[in-house]
Design an enzyme around this catalytic site. Structure first.
Site, PDB file in Angstrom:
ATOM      1  N   CYS A  86       1.610  -0.199 -20.126  1.00  0.00           N
ATOM      2  CA  CYS A  86       2.088   1.361 -19.392  1.00  0.00           C
ATOM      3  C   CYS A  86       2.619   2.113 -21.341  1.00  0.00           C
ATOM      4  O   CYS A  86       2.360   1.348 -22.548  1.00  0.00           O
ATOM      5  CB  CYS A  86       2.096   2.172 -19.396  1.00  0.00           C
ATOM      6  SG  CYS A  86       1.539   4.325 -19.479  1.00  0.00           S
ATOM      7  N   HIS A 203      -1.011  -0.010 -14.764  1.00  0.00           N
ATOM      8  CA  HIS A 203       0.370  -0.067 -14.286  1.00  0.00           C
ATOM      9  C   HIS A 203       0.168  -1.638 -13.409  1.00  0.00           C
ATOM     10  O   HIS A 203      -0.424  -1.377 -12.063  1.00  0.00           O
ATOM     11  CB  HIS A 203       0.800   0.936 -13.485  1.00  0.00           C
ATOM     12  CG  HIS A 203       1.571   1.897 -14.868  1.00  0.00           C
ATOM     13  ND1 HIS A 203       2.924   1.531 -15.117  1.00  0.00           N
ATOM     14  CD2 HIS A 203       0.953   2.950 -14.790  1.00  0.00           C
ATOM     15  CE1 HIS A 203       2.832   2.474 -15.716  1.00  0.00           C
ATOM     16  NE2 HIS A 203       1.819   3.274 -15.566  1.00  0.00           N
ATOM     17  N   GLU A 205       1.921  -3.739 -12.006  1.00  0.00           N
ATOM     18  CA  GLU A 205       2.891  -3.811 -10.968  1.00  0.00           C
ATOM     19  C   GLU A 205       3.467  -2.341 -10.648  1.00  0.00           C
ATOM     20  O   GLU A 205       4.034  -2.801  -9.496  1.00  0.00           O
ATOM     21  CB  GLU A 205       4.781  -4.093 -12.365  1.00  0.00           C
ATOM     22  CG  GLU A 205       4.933  -2.430 -12.915  1.00  0.00           C
ATOM     23  CD  GLU A 205       3.754  -2.014 -13.734  1.00  0.00           C
ATOM     24  OE1 GLU A 205       3.063  -2.484 -13.859  1.00  0.00           O
ATOM     25  OE2 GLU A 205       4.241  -0.393 -14.953  1.00  0.00           O
TER      26      GLU A 205
END
Lengths: 230, 760
Positions: A86, A203, A205
């Site tokens: 991002c 994302h 993560e």
């Protein structure tokens, strides 16, 4: 394995990256303050999501001048792995670690939702635990995610297999170009030519734990562990 | 010390006093407290502190009647936020606050700064914010100005929360003409901390330094608190400069720095400089600690030169905090703030002498005796009397309203209700909010309540805001009960036990008897429901004078509820999960269409008595539902609310756009209830459950005396309802389109970046 997560003023997904590494992978992670000059011997650098410097001026444009970015550039030049998620993608482009740039979404609105992606290249050190062509679901949350580059650069990225993730429509029809933000050729994530710097708007993560997500981000981290450790 | 007027201060005249919002009686009270005439600076201070927004002068006597205690309540009303214990040594701080007036004239900044303020209220308690919610009211989206306000508010909320990195996980948005000139923007923040990290805004310790932290003070937002304490008018647009400008980036730095500061042990108290800025933060901290303070405005970091004490004291520049540090720890405080590139300045100290004193260098420009500045504020209990017009509306014979010809096709009615912006999916809204940051969001917006896990435990929080202003308009006591009961029901549908609430009371001008009646009755109804459901009020906000030239808003006592899910395995979603499951309705349906969305949307009627709220029945329903969920028998649970049973069933079918599931149901169980009331009536205390084991769910219901009956089964590509001669069969694709796309379609008609005129 040790991950350095760079905290810029305004980073906010640094915590998500930290939790993914420490809680889900059981690996070591350190937050590295942007004013420092020490990556603390980390094997992998993560440029996290958020709004470094408030995204004022232009997303990532000020963060690239943070002191720690010199060490990040050296780390990358050595061929060591750097990943950006991002805002980290925006910073990586601004810092010249990756080609292209990220512009305001074509809707002019922030977009937060789960999106379907196709893994275009499973032959990288960040994606080896995926299958090429595999469809995965990851969250996006950004206002400036429209990837852009000149046609030659785009062709080169495609030709070299540097387009790693591409947005695809949610319901079937995975061959049609579609993106939530107007990205050129529906590009969601790219890798540098040397294959050690990967960045993406979605994302992974935030998608390592099935309680709160698809879990489809986990193979990316497993790929890093498998290939970088080898 | 001698207080002296500054050269150039205006002479205090009755007109100037009135301009400051003080009545002649209040001014006399001020003179009496001081034993002399006030200075201009003192008049400014009092006008802010005695404004409705800061002083709660028309609501305080009523608020005292709300239940506020439970063994797990660590901090009740009166602080920056309420705090409850959730076990394992953890605590949750939460609070809701309005930013209605600023949002009416400057929707983007008005809403953004509302988010900023409520975040600061939570992290100044020592809690790390983990979730944001909101409750929004607008006029009809058919009007261009309403679309401008709606779009601006949503973007303002999103941009601020997204940048700070706090997920916005739940909320509610309703549309009604009564909010056209005066939208409601209520934002709620929830934070988590260890119990022993709790810090309060109580000044103490003579000689301790008072430190201003964060952004510099500018001329923005002067008199914001007074602006929020008067009716909106055509002149309100001219007060746009009173709206502050938010800087979420600085807020993020301030958040991290404040938490570091609190954990460091170098400070004794911290408070946001919110409404009425430096004035209220310093006066309130002193009053809570029953100590004196002295502040030198010349030491306050300012953004521009030439600012007067009056301006510095009343500025509402955002992203500022006031800290009372331990004496001798100033350097450590400074070092922490410097790491985050934030300014600090010692601007005063805690003193033994019981005064509130402001100096400008050596000149004393304001001095008040002790804590009387805060405690002497008058309170009012005005006359209350129900409006005859509203009583007539409630008595209206709504059963006698003939159905429209189109209603012969029940699908038509169902689809028009699903497309009503109040009922339709708010995806257009929450797609602009980061919901996944911090990776704790198990259930985000779009379900009954949000579910946010508590890391390091096997528990989760269930969070929801609720209020139906139309019910409150027609019957304030019943409407407020329903607001609490519905929030509790929503929390229970996700598997959560309702714990406590924060409230945001949005009303018109309390000096009008019919408005004060609404306020009084709503507070009573809320107290009854909180008592019955065991959910004390831990704090909140009162926003009065929500009136525009077209009249007062509906009385809207918004409830922000926190519930606790004891086991992650109990987390339950709203929509149907598996074909073949049985569908069971808990609760009963009555002939109740008064105040319904059906009447408003299909017939343009706001009338009749709203549905009854039977509190023991609500409690029993929640207990039965939680027992059934804990037993593992419940696959999904969804509250029946606006639009009634037919809408609730349709939502269960399509709420998950990726995996829609149809249903086949028989609603012939209520032969005495008219068809449209069975389908679209909004009887309370009902939940639609899907289950692989209907018998187990029904048995659990019976143990608690809750009516329960099997309605049908999940499956197929349409919603099929059999009711007497009516056979409704509506394809999921049509339901999906009406429910998920209607707001996006309305907003697509919006002219770009226009600022249509305020309605007058």
């Amino acid at each position: 394995m040790k991950f350095a997560i760079v905290t810029f003023p305004g980073s906010n997904s640094d915590y998500d990256a930290y939790q993914a590494v420490v809680e889900q992978l059981g690996e070591q992670a350190v937050y590295v303050w942007h004013k420092d000059h020490d990556l603390q011997g980390a094997d992998v650098v993560i440029l996290p999501g958020g709004f470094s410097y408030g995204d004022y001026l232009r997303a990532g444009a000020i963060a690239r001048f943070s002191p720690i970015m010199q060490e990040v550039a050296t780390h990358a030049a050595r061929g060591a792995p750097v990943v950006g998620f991002c805002n980290g993608f925006q910073i990586a482009c601004e810092a010249g670690l990756l080609p292209g740039a990220l512009l305001r979404n074509d809707s002019l609105k922030f977009v937060s939702e789960n999106v379907r992606l196709r893994v275009e290249n499973a032959n990288t050190r960040f994606t080896s635990e995926y299958e090429s062509g595999q469809l995965i679901t990851l969250p996006i949350a950004h206002g400036d995610g429209r990837f852009t580059a000149d046609e030659d650069t785009l062709d080169r990225l495609e030709g070299n297999g540097q387009v790693v993730f591409r947005y695809v429509p949610g319901a079937g029809d995975a061959d049609r170009w579609w993106s939530p933000n107007g990205s050129a050729r529906a590009i969601a994530g790219i890798i540098n030519e040397a294959g050690n710097v990967l960045a993406m708007m979605p994302h992974p993560e935030r998608a390592v734990d099935q309680l709160v997500s698809s879990g489809d981000g986990l193979p990316l981290f497993h790929s890093i562990l498998a290939r970088v450790a080898a | 010390m001698t207080v002296s007027a500054r050269p150039g201060d205006p002479v205090i005249t009755p007109a100037l006093v009135a301009e400051h919002g003080l009545t002649p009686d209040e001014y006399a009270k001020l003179q009496d407290m001081l034993g002399r005439d006030p200075t201009f600076t003192e008049l400014g201070i009092v006008s802010a502190l005695w404004s409705e927004h800061c002083s709660y002068k028309h609501s305080r006597p009523l608020l005292r009647t709300l239940p506020t205690k439970a063994p797990y309540v660590l901090q009740g009303p009166g602080e920056n936020a309420g705090v409850i214990a959730i076990g394992d040594g953890l605590a949750v701080a939460f609070k809701i606050e309005s930013h209605n007036h600023p949002s009416a004239v400057e929707p983007y900044q008005g809403a953004a700064t509302g988010v900023g303020g409520i975040l600061r209220d939570v992290f100044t308690m020592g809690a790390r914010p983990i979730a944001m919610l909101n409750s929004l009211r607008f006029g009809s989206l058919e009007r261009p100005r309403v679309r401008y306000l709606f779009g601006g508010v949503v973007k303002g909320i999103g941009d601020y929360g997204n940048c700070v990195g706090i997920p916005t996980v739940a909320g509610e948005v309703m549309f009604d003409d009564s909010y056209e000139g005066n939208p409601l923007v209520n934002a709620m923040c929830v934070g988590i901390m260890k119990e022993d990290e709790l810090i309060t805004a109580v000044a103490s310790g003579v000689g301790n330094p008072i430190i201003a932290v964060g952004a510099r003070t500018g001329r923005d937002g002067i008199h914001g608190a007074s602006f929020a304490s008067e009716d909106l008018s055509a002149a309100s647009d001219a007060k746009r400069p009173r709206v502050q400008v938010g800087d979420p980036f600085t807020e993020k730095l301030l958040l991290e720095a404040s938490l570091e500061l609190i954990r460091s042990g170098h400070i004794v108290a911290i408070q946001d400089m919110g409404a009425a800025g430096l004035t209220s933060s310093s006066a309130e901290m002193a009053a809570r600690g029953d100590v004196g303070v002295t502040i030198d405005v010349m030491k306050c970091p300012v953004r521009e030169s030439g600012m007067t004490p009056y301006e510095i004291l009343l500025s509402e520049s955002q992203e500022r905090m006031l800290v009372v540090a331990k004496k001798g720890h100033e350097a450590q405080v400074h070092a922490i703030l410097e790491k985050w590139d934030l300014t600090t300045a010692v601007i005063g100290e805690v003193i033994a002498e019981p005064v509130y004193r402001v100096t400008e260098g050596n000149r004393v420009v304001a001095e008040f005796p002790g804590i009387r500045l805060v405690t002497d504020c008058p309170t009012y209990t005005p006359a209350a009397c129900e409006s005859d017009d509203i009583a007539r509306l409630r008595a209206m014979d709504v059963a006698g309203i003939p159905p429209k010809p189109e209603e012969a096709d029940a699908s038509w009615t169902l689809l028009s209700l699903l497309a009503s912006p109040t009922i339709a999916s708010k995806r257009w809204v929450y797609r602009q909010y980061d919901t996944s940051v911090r990776t704790n969001t198990v259930i985000g917006p779009g379900g009954d309540a949000a579910v946010v896990r508590v890391r390091g435990t096997n528990r989760a929080l269930a969070l929801k805001t609720d209020c139906n202003g139309r019910y409150c308009y027609l019957d304030p006591r019943m409407g407020a009960r329903i607001a609490v009961a519905e929030a509790a029901r929503n929390v229970a549908c996700t598997g959560g036990r309702p714990m406590a609430i924060t409230n945001n009371l949005n009303f018109g001008n309390p000096r009008r008897p019919e408005i004060y009646f609404q306020l009084r009755e709503c507070v009573s109804g809320m107290a009854e429901a909180c008592e019955a459901l065991g959910t004390p009020v831990t704090g909140g906000n009162v926003s009065l004078y929500n009136e525009s030239p077209i009249g007062a808003v509906y009385p809207t006592p918004v409830v922000g509820m926190v519930g606790l899910i004891d086991d992650l395995a109990h987390i339950t979603r709203s929509h149907f999960q598996r074909a073949g499951d049985d569908i069971v309705l808990l609760g009963d349906s009555f002939d109740e269409i008064g105040g319904s969305e059906y009447l408003a949307r299909v017939h343009g009627v706001v009338g009749g008595a709203p549905p009854r709220c039977d509190l023991p029945a609500e409690k029993a329903l929640i207990d039965a539902l939680l027992e059934a969920i804990a037993s593992g028998a419940v696959r999904s649970a969804h509250d029946c609310a606006e639009g009634g049973l037919a809408v609730a069933l349709a939502e269960c079918c399509v709420m998950s756009r990726d995996e829609p599931l149809g249903a086949d149901v028989d609603l012939n169980a209520w032969p005495a209830v008219p068809l449209r009331a069975v389908l679209f009536g909004e009887s309370q205390a009902r939940v639609v459950v899907s289950t692989p084991d209907a018998a187990a769910v029904i048995a659990a219901a019976q143990r608690h005396g809750v009516p329960a009956r099997k309605l049908g089964t999940v499956g197929g590509k349409s919603l099929r309802i059999s009711l007497g001669a009516t056979q409704l069969d509506c394809a999921l694709s049509r339901i999906d389109d009406a429910y998920h796309e209607s707001i996006a379609r309305l907003m697509a008609e919006m002219p770009a970046s226009s600022t249509p005129e305020l309605v007058s």
